[in-house]
Design a protein around this motif. Structure first.
Motif, PDB file in Angstrom:
ATOM      1  N   PHE A 121       0.834  -1.201   0.000  1.00 37.48           N
ATOM      2  CA  PHE A 121       0.000   0.000   0.000  1.00 37.48           C
ATOM      3  C   PHE A 121       0.869   1.252   0.000  1.00 37.48           C
ATOM      4  O   PHE A 121       1.881   1.307   0.701  1.00 37.48           O
ATOM      5  CB  PHE A 121      -0.911   0.016   1.237  1.00 37.48           C
ATOM      6  CG  PHE A 121      -1.711  -1.236   1.419  1.00 37.48           C
ATOM      7  CD1 PHE A 121      -2.908  -1.413   0.745  1.00 37.48           C
ATOM      8  CD2 PHE A 121      -1.245  -2.258   2.228  1.00 37.48           C
ATOM      9  CE1 PHE A 121      -3.634  -2.576   0.894  1.00 37.48           C
ATOM     10  CE2 PHE A 121      -1.968  -3.431   2.387  1.00 37.48           C
ATOM     11  CZ  PHE A 121      -3.171  -3.594   1.717  1.00 37.48           C
ATOM     12  N   ARG A 122       0.453   2.244  -0.790  1.00 36.78           N
ATOM     13  CA  ARG A 122       1.044   3.579  -0.752  1.00 36.78           C
ATOM     14  C   ARG A 122      -0.083   4.556  -0.423  1.00 36.78           C
ATOM     15  O   ARG A 122      -0.916   4.848  -1.278  1.00 36.78           O
ATOM     16  CB  ARG A 122       1.646   3.950  -2.105  1.00 36.78           C
ATOM     17  CG  ARG A 122       2.953   3.276  -2.427  1.00 36.78           C
ATOM     18  CD  ARG A 122       3.396   3.672  -3.822  1.00 36.78           C
ATOM     19  NE  ARG A 122       4.701   3.151  -4.154  1.00 36.78           N
ATOM     20  CZ  ARG A 122       5.181   3.098  -5.396  1.00 36.78           C
ATOM     21  NH1 ARG A 122       4.437   3.535  -6.414  1.00 36.78           N
ATOM     22  NH2 ARG A 122       6.378   2.625  -5.627  1.00 36.78           N
ATOM     23  N   PRO A 123      -0.134   5.076   0.813  1.00 39.16           N
ATOM     24  CA  PRO A 123      -1.222   5.989   1.157  1.00 39.16           C
ATOM     25  C   PRO A 123      -0.955   7.404   0.660  1.00 39.16           C
ATOM     26  O   PRO A 123       0.170   7.880   0.649  1.00 39.16           O
ATOM     27  CB  PRO A 123      -1.237   5.946   2.687  1.00 39.16           C
ATOM     28  CG  PRO A 123       0.156   5.596   3.068  1.00 39.16           C
ATOM     29  CD  PRO A 123       0.710   4.745   1.955  1.00 39.16           C
ATOM     30  N   GLU A 125      -3.500  11.291   0.023  1.00 41.71           N
ATOM     31  CA  GLU A 125      -4.817  11.926   0.126  1.00 41.71           C
ATOM     32  C   GLU A 125      -5.617  11.685  -1.152  1.00 41.71           C
ATOM     33  O   GLU A 125      -5.327  12.253  -2.197  1.00 41.71           O
ATOM     34  CB  GLU A 125      -4.654  13.425   0.350  1.00 41.71           C
ATOM     35  CG  GLU A 125      -5.950  14.169   0.497  1.00 41.71           C
ATOM     36  CD  GLU A 125      -6.512  14.157   1.902  1.00 41.71           C
ATOM     37  OE1 GLU A 125      -7.715  14.339   2.030  1.00 41.71           O
ATOM     38  OE2 GLU A 125      -5.743  13.955   2.848  1.00 41.71           O
ATOM     39  N   GLU A 128      -4.638   6.927  -3.277  1.00 46.28           N
ATOM     40  CA  GLU A 128      -3.916   5.771  -2.794  1.00 46.28           C
ATOM     41  C   GLU A 128      -3.557   4.825  -3.934  1.00 46.28           C
ATOM     42  O   GLU A 128      -4.233   4.785  -4.950  1.00 46.28           O
ATOM     43  CB  GLU A 128      -4.741   5.002  -1.755  1.00 46.28           C
ATOM     44  CG  GLU A 128      -5.115   5.802  -0.536  1.00 46.28           C
ATOM     45  CD  GLU A 128      -6.376   6.626  -0.731  1.00 46.28           C
ATOM     46  OE1 GLU A 128      -7.029   6.492  -1.794  1.00 46.28           O
ATOM     47  OE2 GLU A 128      -6.701   7.419   0.156  1.00 46.28           O
ATOM     48  N   THR A 130      -2.469   0.647  -4.561  1.00 41.68           N
ATOM     49  CA  THR A 130      -2.313  -0.688  -4.004  1.00 41.68           C
ATOM     50  C   THR A 130      -1.619  -1.560  -5.033  1.00 41.68           C
ATOM     51  O   THR A 130      -1.747  -1.344  -6.238  1.00 41.68           O
ATOM     52  CB  THR A 130      -3.672  -1.313  -3.628  1.00 41.68           C
ATOM     53  OG1 THR A 130      -4.505  -1.339  -4.795  1.00 41.68           O
ATOM     54  CG2 THR A 130      -4.360  -0.520  -2.532  1.00 41.68           C
TER      55      THR A 130
END
Length: 195
Positions: A121-123, A125, A128, A130
């Motif tokens: 995962f790369r969060p 705002e 994102e 996945t």
């Protein structure tokens, strides 16, 4: 690196991944940091099976160059000589990456090869990303620490929010687990290690 040309007067469609642009162009290039660093937690569920969660810090950056032409007010309404304007900006799309990797390990005397795989995962705002990660490596003891060099491949899903997105990633990761303490740390009865 991706260049999206001005489609005005062009008979060809834009390259894959480019929006339809009329009256300007966009160029995107990678400006990411190559070095990755971060902590990890490993929960050993059995002598051969464990789950590792990493928090890897690596700024994913892009240089974006936009060019477009406009008519200065003094040339209106004829606009005989359009003025070209070019602007380059750098943006950071992601800073952290979180792989959650179940691992199967074969236990040997000195070297313990392993396979791992799971979601990443790369969060960000509202943007994102996945992906799915798979890899393999070997765990070895060096005095009181454990080293785990591994090679990982991640395929990131296209969320349609980035131009020139590189969806394939190959990483060399070196896991370092500190010295084993005299007291075993457990989570729900399973051994926990930090690195």
């Amino acid at each position: 690196t991706l260049f999206c040309p001005d489609l005005e007067g062009s008979q060809f469609p834009p390259p894959p991944g480019c929006p339809n642009i009329i009256g300007g162009s966009i160029g995107v290039s990678n400006a990411s940091k190559a070095f990755i660093f971060g902590p990890k937690v490993n929960v050993r569920l059995s002598p051969s099976f464990s789950v590792e969660v990493d928090a890897l810090r690596r700024p994913i950056r892009t240089n974006t160059t936009t060019s477009f032409s406009f008519c200065p007010p003094e040339q209106l309404p004829s606009c005989e000589i359009p003025v070209s304007l070019t602007r380059t900006t750098q943006g950071t799309e992601f800073t952290w990456e979180f792989p959650v990797l179940p691992r199967y390990q074969w236990n040997g005397r000195k070297l313990n090869p392993f396979l791992e795989g799971g979601p990443s995962f790369r969060p960000a705002e509202n943007r994102e990303q996945t992906g799915i990660t798979a890899g393999g490596g070997v765990e070895m003891r060096l005095r009181s620490i454990r080293l785990s060099p591994s090679l990982r491949y991640t395929y990131w899903a296209d969320n349609g929010k980035y131009i020139g997105e590189n969806r394939e990633q190959l990483q060399f990761v070196l896991g370092i687990d500190g010295p084993a303490s005299e007291e075993t740390v457990t989570v729900f009865g399973h051994k926990l290690t930090l690195g």
